[in-house]
Design an enzyme around this catalytic site. Structure first.
Site: not given
Lengths: 573, 599
Positions: B129, B190, B317
């Site tokens: 991330s 995502d 995600h």
């Protein structure tokens, strides 16, 4: 359908992607939202036609929006005036070679003309703004938005920091002029739904408005980029013929004959959703012919079947291929080639001078031709300049003019260097009266442009003329004509009238040369012993002795006293 | 088929899974800016050190003003991240850059890396991330500063990383040959890898807040935000369409006007992307244009409704670990770089329109190779003209007139022929330069030795003639002096000079030997105009030192400038002695040169 040759680079059609870019950007959304906002505030004024200017806000400090949305009553009234084309000299700045006079749709003019004074003031105000300027309108409002944008563009100069774009929704075609070769074309985006009857109202196959006549209606030419949309999606095209064809097809298929109102807000929302949807079709194999396969997909999306509606995709691909060849890189190459050819000619001129000859005479006699391929270079240069002139002529007058000022200097050097060579060939082959019988349209035009641009009188101050080209590219034609005059004067069979006329011509030529010498406008090379000019002088001198023994003139004095030996030399300190 | 991820990206398969775990753990670490883990690999002597960075879900650490938080990269720290033509420095996200700088300056990162390198270990930086960009920057930092004895360049693995750098950033990575060191795993739906394609908005904050509470585990089952998908993917779609127009060779001039009215995200993918299709398959893509198109098109809405996809875009995600565990065991990795294959694209769920985009991305690469091939073919033409120029130079020297002075006089036939050659070469090089400006040759073109060499020879041999032509026609009165960056100097020479300086890792302007004559001419003009000001004195001294260095030390300038009758020697000798600090050495150079010619 003819297919791409194996060794050709595959091409693509970006009509769908460009349309997606427009609908997913908020540009069309904002324009439409402002039209709606304007409409809400407008209800109190039933007959208003005037545009509304939304000035920059703290949130959007760089953006001005101008909305044209005449009230339904005014629109109805204007439409009832008809859609025939009316000559409109105010827009003659859009004239091109192919469209010598501009005509505009009567309905749009009905709205535009009363606003002219107001818009003129608005134009001057907006011209000075910096940043983005969105000019937008719906239906006939879009037409006057377009006219106003053209009017604004015609008054903008290079320094202007105002960056306009015109976005119309469902607007009818405006006039008989095209902008295909103008960069103005890029400032217009016309959103048109295939459900909307208005854009095609004045086209022959559409339901004709009361007073429009068919023969005139076919003269309409679309300009700008059309964002054509259906319920299934959208595509952007800027080829006027194709747009006209698609609009014509659409007009014959619009349901019913009733003027229904199309909600472009709803259409834009739907298109935006479609842009991020993959649709129902699963991916098949790779496309063997991406251009034609792509464009067929794009056309079908907006409701056009290329086979059924006779759209020539092979031709479109050929045109795209020709366009793809011209790049900044190829332009850079061409420009250096042109420079190279000019250097070759300069060299030829210099070589001739070293041999005590004028390059004019050398070329006429065919000297050193083997060293330098003069004819080939002349041909290349002529083609290049013919193309530049043609490009300028396809642009609207005003834009063409500023395009030309960029290269007029180089074009003049070309004319002064190369035209003498054409004159040499003309007289070598026995031609007479070059200026009326031999001069090519290219030289005439370049000369005209130069004369128009040269506001200042020629620079008469003494300068180093040894490297100069003769200003008047027709100088040698005058010399040749004067030789013919001398011959006529001396010819035993000449009548007294012929002699008199020849003498007059010679006197005139003498005055002309004197003026050129006084202005340092001729190259000193003309005085080289073997030049055609000196040949003329010797003939002329003999004629004076024979016919007008005591005739004198500034040129005769200049030549007899050998003043030309000092011509163009730097002044003694 | 049958390839493993490790083979395709050049890392042992056993590294990937533990790296992903460490990246997840580090992202939510509260105490340390990064975690370190050593991985021993079976049947391999190599040992790997993984460094994974902490992330942050605070909106300030992602977005801000301007709308994409774009800033120019600091080229003092990252000297390679620039274009070598006129397209400027790389643009990156300033928030991530700021966080990286904090880690670099306030942690033991450098120490840890040096330690690992000293033990000849493979260093892998990794981030999940928002830690992805930190890992990318760390990798770049150590690539820019490789230890002298370092054999293994550092590697980078990211999982669900947001986009971070612009087109120049990716171009520079590929030019340097570093692109293959970066691998990015992305789940099909995502949202985070796409989020930077949209300008910062309240929707972004909602998304980050949701993930923050997920990671913090303070709230049990926080409610995911809704209604953002259309906005975020809509903006991303603008970017994809704009790039597709470019790839497809769109010639509609409205494109530029429209572009100037909309704000598109500057960020573009770089490095190798591995898409997890969600059904156990992995698709590897390296072509950056293809990556962008897939990134946007594979997340398009299909039959299922928008709310479902929106939820998936959040869930995925969080699903990297489980997905990777499933995929990495299989040998079902497909590389897309041989050209898009329909079966794979169906896995990714792409539309026919997406297929066209991918084909255009592939064709664009082919076009770049074709251009390079064409330029290579033109090398023969360049060689022929350079040969003529060399001959011209030699002949002039035999006459004891430098070719610079001879060309400026334009008396001889040879001068004319040299002028024609000059224009011929200018045509070829201008064409190359325009192609480079549009990035229409492979990214590593400017690092290819063959082009640097022939370019440098062209610059040293022919630029003096452009300068001679310039001062012969006193063009300085129209355009100003002929300097390293100026209107007067053709771009082609500037670009070629930068190739060499970059190749030799020398500062900008250090390879200005082809500008020697311009310095001489301009000094002459300026002395007449201003007299001997301090600034002029400095320039004379600099010129003298340059001359000595270029002639004597690295031989980049030829001795023809020292000929007794050259513009330079005549001018220099006429200078009053007090203005010539290096008088003796230069006088000696001149005399030696005369002696060597047997005079």
């Amino acid at each position: 359908m003819k297919r791409r040759r194996m060794n050709q680079v595959p091409l693509f059609s970006s009509a769908g992607e460009l349309a997606n870019l427009v609908v997913t950007s908020n540009l069309t959304d904002i324009s439409w939202a402002m039209i709606l906002e304007f409409r809400r505030g407008q209800s109190a004024l039933p007959c208003s036609v005037q545009p509304m200017v939304y000035d920059p806000t703290p949130n959007e400090p760089n953006r001005t929006i101008v909305v044209f949305a005449p009230s339904p009553d005014s629109t109805q009234y204007a439409l009832s005036q008809g859609g025939d084309l009316v000559p409109c000299p105010e827009f003659d700045f859009l004239c091109t070679k192919g469209c010598p006079s501009v005509s505009i749709n009567r309905a749009a003019l009905t709205l535009f003309t009363p606003l002219y004074g107001h818009l003129s003031a608005l134009k001057n105000k907006l011209n000075k703004r910096e940043g983005q300027l969105i000019i937008t309108g719906h239906s006939l409002g879009g037409s006057i938005a377009s006219l106003f944008t053209l009017y604004l563009l015609s008054s903008m100069d290079k320094e202007s920091k105002c960056r306009p774009i015109c976005i119309t929704f469902g607007s009818p075609l405006i006039g008989n002029f095209g902008l295909q070769h103008s960069h103005w074309n890029s400032f217009f985006v016309h959103v048109v739904s295939n459900k909307d009857p208005l854009p095609t109202l004045f086209l022959p196959s559409g339901r004709s408005a009361p007073t429009s006549s068919h023969s005139q209606a076919t003269a309409y030419k679309p300009f700008g980029t059309y964002l054509l949309c259906s319920e299934l999606g959208c595509a952007c095209f800027d080829d006027p013929d194709l747009i006209l064809k698609i609009l014509t097809v659409a007009s014959s298929e619009v349901a019913g004959g009733v003027l229904q109102v199309v909600d472009y807000g709803e259409i834009l929302r739907n298109l935006k959703n479609r842009a991020i949807c993959k649709g129902t079709q699963p991916v098949g194999e790779r496309f063997a012919y991406p251009f034609s396969d792509g464009i067929v997909m794009e056309l079908k999306t907006i409701g056009i079947d290329p086979a059924k509606h006779n759209i020539d995709i092979t031709r479109m691909e050929a045109e795209a291929r020709a366009l793809a060849k011209k790049t900044n890189a190829s332009d850079a190459k061409e420009l250096n080639d042109i420079k190279k050819y000019m250097v070759m000619l300069e060299w030829y001129k210099k070589k001739s001078k070293e041999a005590n000859k004028c390059y004019y005479d050398c070329f006429k006699n065919g000297d050193f031709q083997r060293d330098v391929r003069i004819e080939e270079f002349v041909g290349q240069l002529t083609t290049y300049w013919e193309d530049m002139v043609a490009q300028a002529e396809r642009k609207p007058q005003k834009e063409g003019a500023s395009f030309r000022t960029g290269w007029l200097q180089s074009a003049t050097t070309f004319r002064r260097m190369v035209e003498p060579l054409d004159i040499a060939i003309f007289y070598r082959d026995g031609g007479r009266d070059y200026i009326n019988n031999g001069r090519s349209p290219l030289y005439k035009l370049l000369q005209k442009l130069y004369d128009e641009a040269a506001k200042n009188p020629p620079d008469s101050k003494k300068k180093n003329v040894s490297v100069l080209l003769t200003d008047d590219s027709c100088f040698w034609a005058h010399v040749e004509e004067s030789i013919l005059s001398c011959q006529s004067l001396n010819h035993a069979n000449s009548t007294p009238e012929q002699r008199e006329s020849s003498w007059k011509n010679l006197v005139k030529f003498g005055e002309y040369v004197t003026k050129q010498i006084e202005n340092f406008a001729v190259s000193p090379e003309i005085f080289l012993e073997q030049s055609t000019f000196m040949k003329w002088w010797r003939m002329y001198e003999a004629s004076i002795d024979a016919f007008r023994n005591f005739y004198t003139s500034p040129l005769v004095n200049f030549m007899k006293s050998h003043k030309y030996d000092d011509y163009g030399l730097p002044e003694e300190a | 088929m049958g390839e493993t991820v490790g083979k395709l990206i050049g890392l042992n398969d056993e590294v990937i899974s533990p790296t992903a775990s460490l990246a997840m753990e580090a992202h939510n670490s509260h105490s340390k800016p990064f975690l370190v883990k050593k991985i021993k690999i079976r049947h391999d002597h190599l040992s790997v050190v993984v460094l994974a960075f902490r992330g942050s879900m605070l909106p300030n650490d992602w977005f801000g003003q301007p709308p994409f938080r774009e800033t120019k990269i600091d080229t003092n720290k990252f000297r390679s991240l620039t274009s070598l033509n006129d397209r400027g420095d790389a643009v990156i996200n300033g928030s991530f850059f700021r966080r990286f700088n904090t880690v670099l300056e306030q942690s033991s990162l450098v120490k840890e890396v040096k330690k690992a390198v000293a033990k000849k270990k493979q260093v892998v930086f990794s981030g999940y991330s928002s830690a992805g960009p930190i890992a990318i920057l760390a990798t770049l930092y150590f690539l820019e500063n490789l230890e002298p004895n370092q054999i293994l360049p550092p590697r980078c693995l990211t999982f669900g990383s947001p986009l971070f750098g612009d087109q120049i950033f990716g171009h520079a990575l590929r030019r340097e040959g570093w692109s293959d060191y970066f691998t990015h795993f992305v789940m099909k739906y995502d949202i985070i890898p796409r989020i930077m394609l949209s300008p910062s908005s309240t929707e972004h904050e909602q998304i980050l807040n949701y993930f923050k509470s997920k990671f913090d585990r303070k709230t049990i089952n926080p409610a995911p935000p809704i209604g953002f998908y259309l906005t975020v993917t809509g903006n991303a779609s603008s970017v994809a369409s704009y790039e597709a127009c470019h790839l497809m060779g769109c010639r509609n001039p409205s494109l530029d006007i429209i572009k100037s009215f909309i704000e598109l995200s500057p960020y573009r993918p770089s490095g190798t992307y591995i898409f997890c299709t969600g059904n156990g398959n992995l698709v590897v893509v390296k072509n950056p244009n293809a990556v962008l198109q897939i990134l946007i098109h594979c997340a398009e809405l299909g039959e299922s409704n928008a709310a479902e996809v929106e939820k998936r875009s959040m869930d995925e995600h969080l699903a990297y670990l489980s997905e990777l565990k499933e995929c990495l065991g299989m040998q079902d990795v497909v590389s897309l770089d041989g050209g898009p294959a329909a079966a794979t694209l169906n896995d990714l769920g792409l539309s026919p329109q997406a297929m066209l985009c991918l084909q255009s991305a592939e064709e664009f690469e082919n076009g770049r190779s074709r251009n390079q091939y064409q330029i290579r073919k033109n090398k023969d033409k360049i060689e022929v003209e350079l040969g003529k120029m060399r001959k011209y130079k030699e002949n002039s020297e035999i006459r004891r007139v430098g070719y610079y002075d001879s060309f400026k006089l334009q008396h001889e036939d040879d001068d004319f022929h040299a002028n024609v050659s000059r224009l011929q070469l200018a045509g070829i090089w201008d064409e190359i330069e325009e192609t480079l400006k549009e990035f229409e040759v492979p990214d590593d073109f400017e690092r290819k030795k063959e082009f640097i060499e022939i370019g440098t020879e062209y610059r040293r041999l022919v630029e003096p003639l452009d300068i001679a032509n310039f001062y012969r026609h006193s063009k300085d009165k129209e355009t100003g002096a002929y300097r390293i960056i100026s209107e007067a100097r053709p771009d082609r020479y500037l670009f070629i000079q930068r190739w060499l300086e970059h190749h030799e890792k020398k500062p900008f302007g250090s390879r200005s030997e082809s500008l020697f004559w311009a310095d001489v001419e301009q000094l002459g003009i300026d002395i007449k105009k201003k007299g001997y000001l301090q600034e002029i004195e400095d320039r004379i001294h600099q010129l003298e030192r340059n001359l000595i260095a270029w002639i004597d030390v690295d031989k980049s300038l030829d001795k023809d400038v020292l000929l007794e009758n050259s513009t330079f020697v005549k001018w220099w000798r006429a200078l009053p002695p007090q203005h010539k600090p290096e008088s003796d050495r230069i006088e000696k150079l001149i005399c030696d040169n005369e002696k060597a010619a047997g005079l």
